[in-house]
Motif scaffolding. Structure first.
Motif, PDB file in Angstrom:
ATOM      1  N   ALA A  13      72.632   4.566 -83.391  1.00  0.00           N
ATOM      2  CA  ALA A  13      71.658   5.396 -82.676  1.00  0.00           C
ATOM      3  C   ALA A  13      72.302   6.106 -81.490  1.00  0.00           C
ATOM      4  CB  ALA A  13      70.496   4.526 -82.199  1.00  0.00           C
ATOM      5  N   ALA A  16      74.474   8.948 -82.652  1.00  0.00           N
ATOM      6  CA  ALA A  16      73.708  10.140 -83.026  1.00  0.00           C
ATOM      7  C   ALA A  16      73.308  10.942 -81.795  1.00  0.00           C
ATOM      8  CB  ALA A  16      72.469   9.732 -83.815  1.00  0.00           C
ATOM      9  N   TYR A  17      72.783  10.258 -80.780  1.00  0.00           N
ATOM     10  CA  TYR A  17      72.321  10.965 -79.582  1.00  0.00           C
ATOM     11  C   TYR A  17      73.479  11.581 -78.797  1.00  0.00           C
ATOM     12  CZ  TYR A  17      67.531   9.319 -80.160  1.00  0.00           C
ATOM     13  OH  TYR A  17      66.262   9.099 -80.631  1.00  0.00           O
ATOM     14  N   TRP A  20      74.456  14.760 -80.602  1.00  0.00           N
ATOM     15  CA  TRP A  20      73.474  15.803 -80.281  1.00  0.00           C
ATOM     16  C   TRP A  20      73.644  16.297 -78.845  1.00  0.00           C
ATOM     17  CZ3 TRP A  20      69.235  12.528 -83.030  1.00  0.00           C
ATOM     18  CH2 TRP A  20      69.137  12.937 -84.362  1.00  0.00           C
ATOM     19  N   PRO A 225      74.900  13.245 -87.464  1.00  0.00           N
ATOM     20  CA  PRO A 225      73.998  12.551 -86.538  1.00  0.00           C
ATOM     21  C   PRO A 225      72.627  12.251 -87.133  1.00  0.00           C
ATOM     22  CG  PRO A 225      74.330  14.836 -85.869  1.00  0.00           C
ATOM     23  CD  PRO A 225      75.334  14.557 -86.936  1.00  0.00           C
ATOM     24  N   LEU A 226      72.134  13.122 -88.027  1.00  0.00           N
ATOM     25  CA  LEU A 226      70.834  12.847 -88.644  1.00  0.00           C
ATOM     26  C   LEU A 226      70.881  11.555 -89.451  1.00  0.00           C
ATOM     27  CD1 LEU A 226      69.599  16.376 -89.805  1.00  0.00           C
ATOM     28  CD2 LEU A 226      68.461  14.844 -88.186  1.00  0.00           C
ATOM     29  N   TYR A 229      71.266   8.546 -87.107  1.00  0.00           N
ATOM     30  CA  TYR A 229      69.964   8.257 -86.499  1.00  0.00           C
ATOM     31  C   TYR A 229      69.050   7.537 -87.484  1.00  0.00           C
ATOM     32  CZ  TYR A 229      65.251   9.083 -84.759  1.00  0.00           C
ATOM     33  OH  TYR A 229      63.951   8.921 -84.360  1.00  0.00           O
ATOM     34  N   GLY A 232      70.314   4.015 -87.992  1.00  0.00           N
ATOM     35  CA  GLY A 232      70.241   3.226 -86.770  1.00  0.00           C
ATOM     36  C   GLY A 232      68.815   2.858 -86.408  1.00  0.00           C
ATOM     37  N   ALA A 233      67.870   3.765 -86.692  1.00  0.00           N
ATOM     38  CA  ALA A 233      66.476   3.521 -86.337  1.00  0.00           C
ATOM     39  C   ALA A 233      65.898   2.308 -87.060  1.00  0.00           C
ATOM     40  CB  ALA A 233      65.639   4.753 -86.653  1.00  0.00           C
ATOM     41  N   MET A 241      64.536   2.813 -79.116  1.00  0.00           N
ATOM     42  CA  MET A 241      64.759   4.196 -79.555  1.00  0.00           C
ATOM     43  C   MET A 241      64.065   5.170 -78.612  1.00  0.00           C
ATOM     44  SD  MET A 241      66.790   4.151 -82.124  1.00  0.00           S
ATOM     45  CE  MET A 241      66.624   5.801 -82.815  1.00  0.00           C
ATOM     46  N   GLN A 245      66.397   8.086 -76.679  1.00  0.00           N
ATOM     47  CA  GLN A 245      66.240   9.507 -76.993  1.00  0.00           C
ATOM     48  C   GLN A 245      66.488  10.417 -75.791  1.00  0.00           C
ATOM     49  OE1 GLN A 245      62.138  10.718 -77.905  1.00  0.00           O
ATOM     50  NE2 GLN A 245      61.428   8.889 -76.835  1.00  0.00           N
TER      51      GLN A 245
END
Length: 291
Positions: A13, A16-17, A20, A225-226, A229, A232-233, A241, A245
């Motif tokens: 997660a 991914a962030y 982004w 990253p999608l 994410y 990871g979610a 999460m 974010q």
């Protein structure tokens, strides 16, 4: 959603962030390329990555079955339009010195989700949530009055991503398969547009090594990253999460001000702290109460 935070889930997660959050630096190198061309390449180069992941996980059959169901295809087409619109606005914002508005849009998004839950799902709002939404509304009003117009970029990003997330939840497909179906639906028009640009001599792909590599790399930048994410979610608590974010818009905010030199003054120095205060209130609602 996991009842506990696993180290692997946190790593996925956060990864991914962070990607982004760093994306404006990458997109800044493509600022001279029209946003529509960048988005088309994001879609084209995402497809092979998505298909490789599906093949590795044995999930190709789900995509094939989905494409045989008109109702699911129509739902996926809607989410595909929403996410591509979100990408378009974001790429244009970074290329035109509006990364700060992009950060604002993604800061507001969790608060917009509260409104969606209240308006569309009948969810009751707690007092901190009402206060958070009110603070965000005041911040947007201040920015609107100061500029003489709505912060269109920020609100466009908030609306497209918020509605996309809502519709995505109602699409009965796992994340990887859903993303692949969206990309498949966007593939033909994207390929047609890129071929038209090439035929008319307006395209940037293949003209020089710099543009070619960056445009091809948008596939990894999009799909990577999608999928991080999405996976990871499943291994991290919803409340965690909700806090994580903020990593991406905070990084975008810092890049906009420190790296791109976008002005941060006047009413912005009032509006952004109001948004941050709203997010603190919102985050408090995510912390489970102890008996």
């Amino acid at each position: 959603m996991s009842p506990q935070d696993s180290p692997r889930g946190l790593a996925l997660a956060i990864g991914a962030y962070v990607i982004w959050g760093l994306m404006p630096l990458y997109l800044h190198g493509l600022a001279h390329v029209p946003a529509a061309e960048v988005i088309s390449h994001r879609i084209l180069w995402s497809l092979p990555i998505a298909l490789v992941v599906l093949r590795h996980n044995g999930q190709v059959g789900t995509v094939v079955d989905t494409l045989r169901q008109p109702r699911l295809v129509a739902m996926a087409a809607l989410t595909a339009v929403l996410i591509s619109a979100n990408w378009m606005v974001y790429v244009w914002a970074v290329a035109n010195g509006q990364a700060l508005q992009a950060a604002l849009g993604y800061y507001i998004n969790p608060l917009f989700n509260i409104l969606l839950g209240w308006g569309l799902l009948g969810e009751r709002l707690s007092r901190p949530q009402v206060g958070a939404v009110a603070l965000a509304a005041i911040a947007v009003a201040l920015l609107t009055i100061a500029a003489g117009e709505l912060p269109v970029i920020a609100l466009s990003l908030t609306l497209t991503w918020g509605i996309y997330a809502y519709c995505k939840r109602r699409l009965p497909l796992p994340p990887n398969e859903g993303f692949t179906v969206e990309v498949l639906l966007l593939f033909a028009p994207s390929l047609g547009y890129v071929l038209w640009l090439f035929a008319t001599g307006q395209g940037h792909f293949g003209t020089n090594l710099h543009d070619t590599l960056l445009l091809a790399g948008t596939g990894v930048l999009t799909a990577g990253p999608l999928m991080l994410y999405a996976n990871g979610a499943k291994l991290v608590r919803l409340s965690t999460m909700g806090v994580l974010q903020y990593i991406a818009p905070t990084m975008v905010f810092l890049i906009a001000v420190l790296a791109f030199g976008e002005p941060f003054r006047g009413v912005q120095q009032i509006a952004f702290p109001l948004i941050w205060a709203a997010l603190v209130l919102y985050t408090l609602t995510l912390i489970p109460r102890r008996a």
